[in-house]
Design an enzyme around this catalytic site. Sequence first.
Site, PDB file in Angstrom:
ATOM      1  N   HIS A 140       3.581  -1.427 -11.468  1.00 59.08           N
ATOM      2  CA  HIS A 140       3.136  -1.306 -10.071  1.00 59.08           C
ATOM      3  C   HIS A 140       4.245  -0.770  -9.150  1.00 59.08           C
ATOM      4  O   HIS A 140       3.987   0.057  -8.277  1.00 59.08           O
ATOM      5  CB  HIS A 140       2.682  -2.694  -9.589  1.00 59.08           C
ATOM      6  CG  HIS A 140       1.754  -2.682  -8.423  1.00 59.08           C
ATOM      7  ND1 HIS A 140       0.829  -3.669  -8.204  1.00 59.08           N
ATOM      8  CD2 HIS A 140       1.606  -1.823  -7.384  1.00 59.08           C
ATOM      9  CE1 HIS A 140       0.155  -3.397  -7.097  1.00 59.08           C
ATOM     10  NE2 HIS A 140       0.612  -2.290  -6.587  1.00 59.08           N
ATOM     11  N   LYS A 198      -2.291  -3.470 -13.066  1.00 59.62           N
ATOM     12  CA  LYS A 198      -0.861  -3.181 -12.924  1.00 59.62           C
ATOM     13  C   LYS A 198      -0.061  -4.471 -13.037  1.00 59.62           C
ATOM     14  O   LYS A 198      -0.524  -5.525 -12.582  1.00 59.62           O
ATOM     15  CB  LYS A 198      -0.573  -2.561 -11.537  1.00 59.62           C
ATOM     16  CG  LYS A 198      -1.589  -1.529 -11.093  1.00 59.62           C
ATOM     17  CD  LYS A 198      -1.300  -0.934  -9.727  1.00 59.62           C
ATOM     18  CE  LYS A 198      -2.481  -0.110  -9.250  1.00 59.62           C
ATOM     19  NZ  LYS A 198      -3.543  -0.887  -8.571  1.00 59.62           N
ATOM     20  N   ASP A 254      -9.895  -0.057 -10.072  1.00 57.71           N
ATOM     21  CA  ASP A 254      -8.440  -0.139  -9.987  1.00 57.71           C
ATOM     22  C   ASP A 254      -8.054  -1.469  -9.347  1.00 57.71           C
ATOM     23  O   ASP A 254      -8.317  -1.704  -8.172  1.00 57.71           O
ATOM     24  CB  ASP A 254      -7.901   1.018  -9.134  1.00 57.71           C
ATOM     25  CG  ASP A 254      -6.383   1.016  -9.059  1.00 57.71           C
ATOM     26  OD1 ASP A 254      -5.756   1.673  -9.917  1.00 57.71           O
ATOM     27  OD2 ASP A 254      -5.826   0.349  -8.167  1.00 57.71           O
ATOM     28  N   TYR A 266      -3.044  -8.290  -6.828  1.00 52.23           N
ATOM     29  CA  TYR A 266      -4.190  -8.348  -5.910  1.00 52.23           C
ATOM     30  C   TYR A 266      -4.923  -9.691  -6.033  1.00 52.23           C
ATOM     31  O   TYR A 266      -5.824  -9.975  -5.234  1.00 52.23           O
ATOM     32  CB  TYR A 266      -5.202  -7.222  -6.184  1.00 52.23           C
ATOM     33  CG  TYR A 266      -4.690  -5.801  -6.037  1.00 52.23           C
ATOM     34  CD1 TYR A 266      -3.448  -5.536  -5.477  1.00 52.23           C
ATOM     35  CD2 TYR A 266      -5.463  -4.719  -6.449  1.00 52.23           C
ATOM     36  CE1 TYR A 266      -2.988  -4.231  -5.369  1.00 52.23           C
ATOM     37  CE2 TYR A 266      -5.011  -3.419  -6.323  1.00 52.23           C
ATOM     38  CZ  TYR A 266      -3.771  -3.181  -5.792  1.00 52.23           C
ATOM     39  OH  TYR A 266      -3.322  -1.889  -5.675  1.00 52.23           O
TER      40      TYR A 266
HETATM   41  N1  LIG Z   1      -0.235   1.343  -6.394  1.00 48.19           N
HETATM   42  C1  LIG Z   1      -0.115   0.893  -5.165  1.00 48.19           C
HETATM   43  O1  LIG Z   1       0.961   0.478  -4.711  1.00 48.19           O
HETATM   44  C2  LIG Z   1      -1.329   0.871  -4.280  1.00 48.19           C
HETATM   45  C3  LIG Z   1      -1.191   0.657  -2.899  1.00 48.19           C
HETATM   46  C4  LIG Z   1      -2.343   0.655  -2.105  1.00 48.19           C
HETATM   47  C5  LIG Z   1      -3.575   0.880  -2.684  1.00 48.19           C
HETATM   48  N2  LIG Z   1      -3.698   1.066  -4.058  1.00 48.19           N
HETATM   49  C6  LIG Z   1      -5.014   1.316  -4.707  1.00 48.19           C
HETATM   50  O2  LIG Z   1      -5.673   2.378  -4.025  1.00 48.19           O
HETATM   51  C7  LIG Z   1      -6.959   1.901  -3.563  1.00 48.19           C
HETATM   52  C8  LIG Z   1      -7.390   2.636  -2.302  1.00 48.19           C
HETATM   53  O3  LIG Z   1      -6.401   2.560  -1.300  1.00 48.19           O
HETATM   54  P1  LIG Z   1      -6.468   1.550  -0.068  1.00 48.19           P
HETATM   55  O4  LIG Z   1      -7.406   0.459  -0.353  1.00 48.19           O
HETATM   56  O5  LIG Z   1      -5.074   1.187   0.246  1.00 48.19           O
HETATM   57  O6  LIG Z   1      -6.989   2.421   1.145  1.00 48.19           O
HETATM   58  P2  LIG Z   1      -8.083   3.562   1.394  1.00 48.19           P
HETATM   59  O7  LIG Z   1      -9.039   3.633   0.275  1.00 48.19           O
HETATM   60  O8  LIG Z   1      -7.343   4.778   1.812  1.00 48.19           O
HETATM   61  O9  LIG Z   1      -8.803   3.051   2.718  1.00 48.19           O
HETATM   62  C9  LIG Z   1      -9.573   1.895   2.757  1.00 48.19           C
HETATM   63  C10 LIG Z   1     -10.013   1.681   4.219  1.00 48.19           C
HETATM   64  O10 LIG Z   1     -10.920   2.708   4.619  1.00 48.19           O
HETATM   65  C11 LIG Z   1     -12.172   2.135   5.026  1.00 48.19           C
HETATM   66  N3  LIG Z   1     -13.210   3.039   4.491  1.00 48.19           N
HETATM   67  C12 LIG Z   1     -13.505   3.267   3.182  1.00 48.19           C
HETATM   68  N4  LIG Z   1     -14.459   4.203   3.073  1.00 48.19           N
HETATM   69  C13 LIG Z   1     -14.795   4.568   4.340  1.00 48.19           C
HETATM   70  C14 LIG Z   1     -15.720   5.503   4.860  1.00 48.19           C
HETATM   71  N5  LIG Z   1     -16.487   6.247   4.071  1.00 48.19           N
HETATM   72  N6  LIG Z   1     -15.790   5.619   6.225  1.00 48.19           N
HETATM   73  C15 LIG Z   1     -15.018   4.888   7.047  1.00 48.19           C
HETATM   74  N7  LIG Z   1     -14.116   3.980   6.584  1.00 48.19           N
HETATM   75  C16 LIG Z   1     -14.000   3.836   5.247  1.00 48.19           C
HETATM   76  C17 LIG Z   1     -12.205   0.756   4.428  1.00 48.19           C
HETATM   77  O11 LIG Z   1     -12.907  -0.152   5.255  1.00 48.19           O
HETATM   78  P3  LIG Z   1     -14.144  -1.060   4.716  1.00 48.19           P
HETATM   79  O12 LIG Z   1     -13.693  -1.765   3.469  1.00 48.19           O
HETATM   80  O13 LIG Z   1     -14.402  -1.979   5.867  1.00 48.19           O
HETATM   81  O14 LIG Z   1     -15.259  -0.105   4.461  1.00 48.19           O
HETATM   82  C18 LIG Z   1     -10.716   0.374   4.421  1.00 48.19           C
HETATM   83  O15 LIG Z   1     -10.341  -0.094   5.706  1.00 48.19           O
HETATM   84  C19 LIG Z   1      -6.713   0.402  -3.376  1.00 48.19           C
HETATM   85  O16 LIG Z   1      -7.877  -0.348  -3.218  1.00 48.19           O
HETATM   86  C20 LIG Z   1      -5.929   0.097  -4.630  1.00 48.19           C
HETATM   87  O17 LIG Z   1      -6.781   0.015  -5.750  1.00 48.19           O
HETATM   88  C21 LIG Z   1      -2.580   1.063  -4.839  1.00 48.19           C
END
Ligand SMILES: NC(=O)c1ccc[n+]([C@@H]2O[C@H](COP(=O)([O-])OP(=O)(O)OC[C@H]3O[C@@H](n4cnc5c(N)ncnc54)[C@H](OP(=O)(O)O)[C@@H]3O)[C@@H](O)[C@H]2O)c1
Length: 278
Positions: A106, A73, A43, A48
């Site tokens: 997006h 997106k 994704d 990004y």
């Molecule tokens: N459509 C939108 O507006 C939107 C907005 C935000 C995100 N997204 C999408 O959703 C995806 C995921 O959401 P997100 O990146 O915002 O946040 P997330 O996946 O909820 O959290 C990522 C955070 O958690 C840590 N982490 C991951 N796995 C872990 C584990 N097993 N144990 C401990 N810590 C862990 C990561 O650190 P490390 O990297 O240091 O491991 C990072 O700091 C994004 O990458 C993106 O593709 C979309």
Amino acid sequence: MDYVTLSNGVKVPQLGFGVFQIPPQNTKKAVEDAISAGYRHFDTAQAYYNESDVGQAIADSGIPREEFFITTKIWHSHHSYEDAKKACEESLEKLQTDYIDLYLIHQNIGDVFATWRAFEELYEEGKVKAIGVSNFTPARFTNLALNSKITPMVNQIEVNPFYQQDGIEEFYKKFDTKVEAWGPLAEGRDNIFKNPLLSKIAEYHDKSVAQVILRWLTQRGIIVFPKSVKVERMEENFNIFDFELTDGEMKEIKSLQTNEPIANIDTPEFVEMISNFK
Ligand SMILES: NC(=O)c1ccc[n+]([C@@H]2O[C@H](COP(=O)([O-])OP(=O)(O)OC[C@H]3O[C@@H](n4cnc5c(N)ncnc54)[C@H](OP(=O)(O)O)[C@@H]3O)[C@@H](O)[C@H]2O)c1
């Protein structure tokens, strides 16, 4: 791997890998590591600035393109019929592919209707295999769905234990639209990985808190793509299909709801902030 089938029959691997906030210079390595860990669903987004790096890692993997599921997106600065067509071409080029598996609007900012007309045509031309939106509230989603030829097949929204969007799966069922969760791990906020209730459930299943959260989401039928730059966490997050939470545990997790989102998308402040981010 479990799959979620969209309204047009396209199958989405229910667990993927998100690359938001991975700097472009680190993205190729992260995607390569994720591919090695077993991920095939990625994704990304125009905003990004790492689509090229995702595309390069996939191209270099030697794995056939059709084994991957790629979502990208469009950013709202390209929200017009003509610009949306151009933005799609640019994303195709950066991703080194001749089709995008899932193309999303997006943010619900600006002329989303003109953009959606372009999306419908891109879908009919086969340049994108499925189309959807992100960050649409139920009311705004309904407006687009009721006034378009093609109903968005996906809405990618924030869902995590602190912002649960209770009942959202039922709401989108009537549109045959699937929910994707962004920020599934609440981006690590509020000490989520040390949360006492989630830790207790994790210990019982001999799993981690992250695995319990991802399992809670996938058991709700939601598509997830956690982000991590650490190989051991990528592997941990990928390993969630060999256990099941009980109905009681699913109910217990409801108590964690605080209703405080990471992004409060339904406020004038959010719309203004995103509108200014071009
Ligand atoms: N459509 C939108 O507006 C939107 C907005 C935000 C995100 N997204 C999408 O959703 C995806 C995921 O959401 P997100 O990146 O915002 O946040 P997330 O996946 O909820 O959290 C990522 C955070 O958690 C840590 N982490 C991951 N796995 C872990 C584990 N097993 N144990 C401990 N810590 C862990 C990561 O650190 P490390 O990297 O240091 O491991 C990072 O700091 C994004 O990458 C993106 O593709 C979309």
